[in-house]
Write an enzyme that holds these catalytic residues in place. Structure first.
Site, PDB file in Angstrom:
ATOM      1  N   TYR A 112       0.784  -1.061  -0.102  1.00 19.28           N
ATOM      2  CA  TYR A 112      -0.216  -0.064  -0.632  1.00 19.28           C
ATOM      3  C   TYR A 112       0.806   0.827  -0.272  1.00 19.28           C
ATOM      4  O   TYR A 112       1.515   1.469   0.797  1.00 19.28           O
ATOM      5  CB  TYR A 112      -0.648  -0.363   1.215  1.00 19.28           C
ATOM      6  CG  TYR A 112      -1.691   0.834   1.454  1.00 19.28           C
ATOM      7  CD1 TYR A 112      -2.401   1.746  -0.108  1.00 19.28           C
ATOM      8  CD2 TYR A 112      -1.873   1.784   2.643  1.00 19.28           C
ATOM      9  CE1 TYR A 112      -3.605   2.432   0.543  1.00 19.28           C
ATOM     10  CE2 TYR A 112      -3.236   3.163   2.740  1.00 19.28           C
ATOM     11  CZ  TYR A 112      -3.589   2.872   1.609  1.00 19.28           C
ATOM     12  OH  TYR A 112      -4.619   3.829   2.220  1.00 19.28           O
ATOM     13  N   TYR A 167     -11.899  -4.342   7.402  1.00 20.57           N
ATOM     14  CA  TYR A 167     -10.119  -3.523   8.114  1.00 20.57           C
ATOM     15  C   TYR A 167     -10.577  -3.046   8.735  1.00 20.57           C
ATOM     16  O   TYR A 167     -10.445  -2.926   9.616  1.00 20.57           O
ATOM     17  CB  TYR A 167      -9.406  -3.326   6.474  1.00 20.57           C
ATOM     18  CG  TYR A 167      -7.651  -2.793   7.082  1.00 20.57           C
ATOM     19  CD1 TYR A 167      -7.364  -3.825   7.476  1.00 20.57           C
ATOM     20  CD2 TYR A 167      -8.563  -1.528   7.750  1.00 20.57           C
ATOM     21  CE1 TYR A 167      -5.931  -2.944   8.109  1.00 20.57           C
ATOM     22  CE2 TYR A 167      -6.625  -0.759   7.989  1.00 20.57           C
ATOM     23  CZ  TYR A 167      -5.541  -1.715   8.399  1.00 20.57           C
ATOM     24  OH  TYR A 167      -4.781  -1.368   9.068  1.00 20.57           O
ATOM     25  N   HIS A 168     -11.484  -1.315   8.117  1.00 20.08           N
ATOM     26  CA  HIS A 168     -11.172  -0.437   9.377  1.00 20.08           C
ATOM     27  C   HIS A 168     -12.569  -0.730  10.307  1.00 20.08           C
ATOM     28  O   HIS A 168     -11.755   0.030  11.883  1.00 20.08           O
ATOM     29  CB  HIS A 168     -11.775   1.193   8.204  1.00 20.08           C
ATOM     30  CG  HIS A 168     -10.651   1.532   7.340  1.00 20.08           C
ATOM     31  ND1 HIS A 168     -10.514   1.359   6.738  1.00 20.08           N
ATOM     32  CD2 HIS A 168      -9.493   2.222   8.111  1.00 20.08           C
ATOM     33  CE1 HIS A 168      -9.700   1.886   5.631  1.00 20.08           C
ATOM     34  NE2 HIS A 168      -8.662   2.592   6.935  1.00 20.08           N
ATOM     35  N   LYS A 199     -11.455  17.848  16.014  1.00 20.10           N
ATOM     36  CA  LYS A 199     -10.276  16.802  14.678  1.00 20.10           C
ATOM     37  C   LYS A 199     -10.213  17.915  13.423  1.00 20.10           C
ATOM     38  O   LYS A 199     -11.057  18.181  12.775  1.00 20.10           O
ATOM     39  CB  LYS A 199     -10.867  15.645  14.072  1.00 20.10           C
ATOM     40  CG  LYS A 199     -10.997  14.274  15.730  1.00 20.10           C
ATOM     41  CD  LYS A 199     -11.346  13.135  14.851  1.00 20.10           C
ATOM     42  CE  LYS A 199     -10.275  12.795  13.568  1.00 20.10           C
ATOM     43  NZ  LYS A 199      -8.426  12.824  13.747  1.00 20.10           N
ATOM     44  N   ASP A 232      -8.619  14.421   8.166  1.00 19.93           N
ATOM     45  CA  ASP A 232      -8.127  13.312   8.804  1.00 19.93           C
ATOM     46  C   ASP A 232      -9.461  12.852   9.417  1.00 19.93           C
ATOM     47  O   ASP A 232     -10.299  13.107  10.545  1.00 19.93           O
ATOM     48  CB  ASP A 232      -7.050  13.861  10.390  1.00 19.93           C
ATOM     49  CG  ASP A 232      -6.853  11.928  10.424  1.00 19.93           C
ATOM     50  OD1 ASP A 232      -6.652  11.083   9.956  1.00 19.93           O
ATOM     51  OD2 ASP A 232      -6.471  12.458  11.763  1.00 19.93           O
ATOM     52  N   HIS A 255      -9.617   9.559  10.711  1.00 19.92           N
ATOM     53  CA  HIS A 255      -9.155   8.212  11.517  1.00 19.92           C
ATOM     54  C   HIS A 255      -9.910   8.826  13.275  1.00 19.92           C
ATOM     55  O   HIS A 255      -9.159   9.713  13.506  1.00 19.92           O
ATOM     56  CB  HIS A 255      -7.655   7.940  11.638  1.00 19.92           C
ATOM     57  CG  HIS A 255      -7.627   7.734  10.257  1.00 19.92           C
ATOM     58  ND1 HIS A 255      -6.269   8.048   9.349  1.00 19.92           N
ATOM     59  CD2 HIS A 255      -7.217   6.056  10.830  1.00 19.92           C
ATOM     60  CE1 HIS A 255      -6.363   6.373   8.614  1.00 19.92           C
ATOM     61  NE2 HIS A 255      -7.293   5.435   9.907  1.00 19.92           N
TER      62      HIS A 255
END
Length: 655
Positions: free
Chosen positions: A15, A169-170, A528, A532, A534
């Site tokens: 990746y 995945y996340h 935040k 981003d 995350h």
């Protein structure tokens, strides 16, 4: 025992993408020369969220977590000297997936490729973006419509392309249990197939089902993770046969790629991550019946920052040694008939079926987004609690913490740092592109795109035409925003009074005492800034602060510094916490600090969390940041104690 014919290895990917299209192209060609067999493209946050590199929200984010692609010229450079007809390319792109695929097809046509032979994947999974990654743009229903647009177009024109990669995945990165990961991913796939079924003739639907692929996570509990993959295989087969009547087994095959867990990589003793990555890879390769079709591995130092080419090469060699030096691919499935495995697989399947039934009763995945988000935040909080209480051992973090200094962390800090000049250079190229294109062609292409979106037609063909006309990423996404609207996903963190008080009695008493001295409840604003998405760290900080009795304000991701300062003013915040994991902490924090001073709020203490190198931490402190937390600061209660001390009038007076 008779050996079977040796299997072909899975696709070996890394990746990758950073800085510029030119730099990323050089990295791709170098990796292919080292034996990589497929490409996996990482795009920067502005590209993922539909902004050009010169947009206000893109400031500090250009080229940080991936490659910026603003137009056909960038895509052309990205794949220069890489024959796309011969390549298998995975693009981790979601909200802007139709656009990036349009650019890819346009470049392939320029190369003279037969588009019907293109192979690869766009992730194109928006539901997990609302739950865990945050790079969404439009609301769920129109987003689902665009996913279906891509799938329908690919079925007719690019039949070897995977139009959607259901991404669990996340979900695991956000704290999902194996049962939740199974259920939420499969519920997403069901939502997409329900959307797609009316679009194609009934006789074509089975083949379309066969093009849906998955992208999963494999954590350190590799026996459980291997059983999870076998459960995925069984459940997907079951759903396609029972719900959709798919009779041909080849169209019911569970096809997946994987990146093993980055959540468990540690900043402390980072060299230990090499073993973690290897063990996690075994979970998706050992069982032939549930083996990944493509594997990409993180590098040992991804908890520290951006890996260098050597670090990525080391992870690629790990795959090559397993695939080519061992005898793994010479045998059938090692776990068939194993009673321990069979029991665990059935246990996971039953748990996932129960949760799927629960989601179905709520109306399916789209209707259940808020519920799923809150469950993920709770599961992640429980995971962190177990680490804090030493119930879950993490070597080098909460046990055996003493160790030698790593020789791998050399004078460059053991990571790659993107040159800040990259952003202005990219903006210069963008302006040159705009100046050189034909404005009339751009206007006509945007008009056609607008009409398609507003009428409900498939947006892929007009997107490809727009790519060829010179339209930019931001311009394409703006048409989607105008047609479909924008969206703010749920945070999963309730502001209501918490009853989760076990083990927090002393902290709650300290918060009560300080609140009494302040004259009102301690107000903690969590923000935040930037693009981003995350949000796991910010959510867990807000979740714990609420449990400790603080009055929290957390509005979720993608706030501007101006919005954060306004919120601090409106809420009369006592302390501000900023969470930034994309590497853009220096410009964004500086902007917030400057605006706080200009607003007369310079006395509010600011704390910052993220992947922050020591030299950047020193710069942040010089700006006036009170405390800095990185992934090694896993004890949330200690952070809560720091917050109480920072705002305590008694402590401040003593200073």
């Amino acid at each position: 025992m008779t050996q079977l014919q040796k299997d072909r290895p899975w696709l070996i990917r890394t990746y990758a993408g950073h800085s510029t299209a030119k730099a990323s192209n050089a990295l791709y060609r170098a990796n292919l020369a080292k034996g990589q067999t497929g490409l996996s493209v990482a795009f920067d946050l502005p590209t993922q969220t539909g902004y050009d590199s010169d947009h206000t929200l893109a400031r500090g984010e250009v080229g940080k977590v991936g490659v910026p692609v603003c137009h056909l010229g960038d895509m052309r450079v990205l794949f220069d000297q890489i024959p796309l007809e011969q390549m298998n390319t995975s693009m981790t792109i979601n909200a802007t997936a139709p656009w990036l695929l349009a650019l890819y097809i346009a470049v392939a046509e320029e190369q003279g490729a037969d588009v019907s032979k293109l192979q690869g994947t766009v992730q194109n999974d928006l539901i997990k973006e609302y739950l865990s990654r945050g790079t969404y743009v439009c609301p769920p229903k129109p987003s689902l419509k665009m996913i279906a647009d891509v799938a329908e177009y690919c079925y007719d024109n690019v039949p070897k392309w995977n139009p959607m990669n259901v991404c669990s995945y996340h979900l695991q990165e956000a704290g999902a249990t194996p049962e939740q990961e199974l259920a939420y991913a499969l519920a997403t796939a069901i939502a997409v197939l329900d959307e797609l079924r009316p679009r194609v003739p009934a006789e074509d639907f089975p083949a379309l089902c066969g093009r849906i692929s998955f992208f999963v996570n494999a954590g350190i509990r590799f026996v459980t993770e291997m059983c999870k993959m076998r459960a995925f295989v069984d459940l997907w087969d079951e759903i396609l046969q029972q719900r959709y009547g798919i009779e041909d087994p080849k169209f019911r095959r569970f096809r997946y790629g994987v990146q093993v867990n980055s959540l468990g990589l540690t900043e402390q003793q980072p060299e230990n991550n090499v073993y973690r990555i290897l063990i996690e890879m075994l979970a998706v390769t050992l069982s032939k019946r549930a083996r990944a079709r493509a594997v990409q591995l993180p590098a040992w130092n991804e908890a520290l920052g951006l890996p260098r080419p050597w670090d990525q090469q080391w992870s690629m060699r790990m795959q090559q040694i397993l695939a080519y030096e061992t005898d793994l691919l010479e045998y059938g499935d090692l776990f068939d008939g194993n009673p321990v495995v069979d029991v665990k697989v059935e246990e996971l399947k039953n748990g996932a079926r129960a949760e799927l039934a629960n989601l179905e009763s709520m109306g399916g995945a789209v209707a259940s987004i808020e519920y799923m988000k809150s469950r993920l935040v709770e599961s992640n909080a429980e995971r962190l609690n177990r680490i804090e209480r030493n119930e879950t051992v993490v070597v080098g973090v909460n046990k055996w913490t003493e160790g030698e200094t790593s020789p791998l962390q050399t004078e460059d800090g053991g990571i790659m740092v993107v040159d800040p000049a990259v952003e202005q250079e990219q903006i210069g190229r963008l302006n040159a592109w705009r100046s050189a294109r034909d404005d009339a062609s751009v206007a006509a292409a945007l008009q056609a795109l607008r009409e398609a979106a507003q009428s409900g037609a498939n947006v892929m063909a007009p997107s490809i035409a727009a790519a060829k006309a010179g339209v930019t990423t931001g311009e394409w996404a703006e048409e989607m925003r105008k047609a479909y609207g924008t969206y703010r996903g749920p945070t999963g963190v309730s502001g209501s009074v918490s009853n989760k008080t076990e083990g927090l009695e002393d902290l709650r008493a300290a918060v009560d005492a300080v609140s009494d001295r302040l004259g009102r409840r301690l107000k903690f604003l969590v923000g935040k800034p930037g693009l981003d998405g995350h949000s796991n760290g910010a959510e867990q900080i807000a979740f714990r602060a609420r449990d400790c009795g603080m009055d929290i304000s957390y509005e979720g991701i993608r706030l501007t510094p101006e919005e954060i300062v306004s919120a601090a003013q409106e809420n009369s915040a006592h302390v501000i916490g900023l969470s930034i994991l994309s590497g853009s902490h220096l410009p964004l924090v500086k902007d917030v600090m400057t605006r706080l001073t200009e607003a007369g709020l310079g006395d509010i203490p600011v704390i910052v969390g993220g992947i922050i190198p020591d030299e950047d931490a020193a710069v942040l402190r010089s700006m006036g940041v009170a405390e800095i937390y990185t992934p090694k600061n896993f004890e949330l209660n200690a952070i809560m104690g720091d917050i109480v001390t920072l705002v305590d009038p008694k402590e401040i007076a003593a200073e």
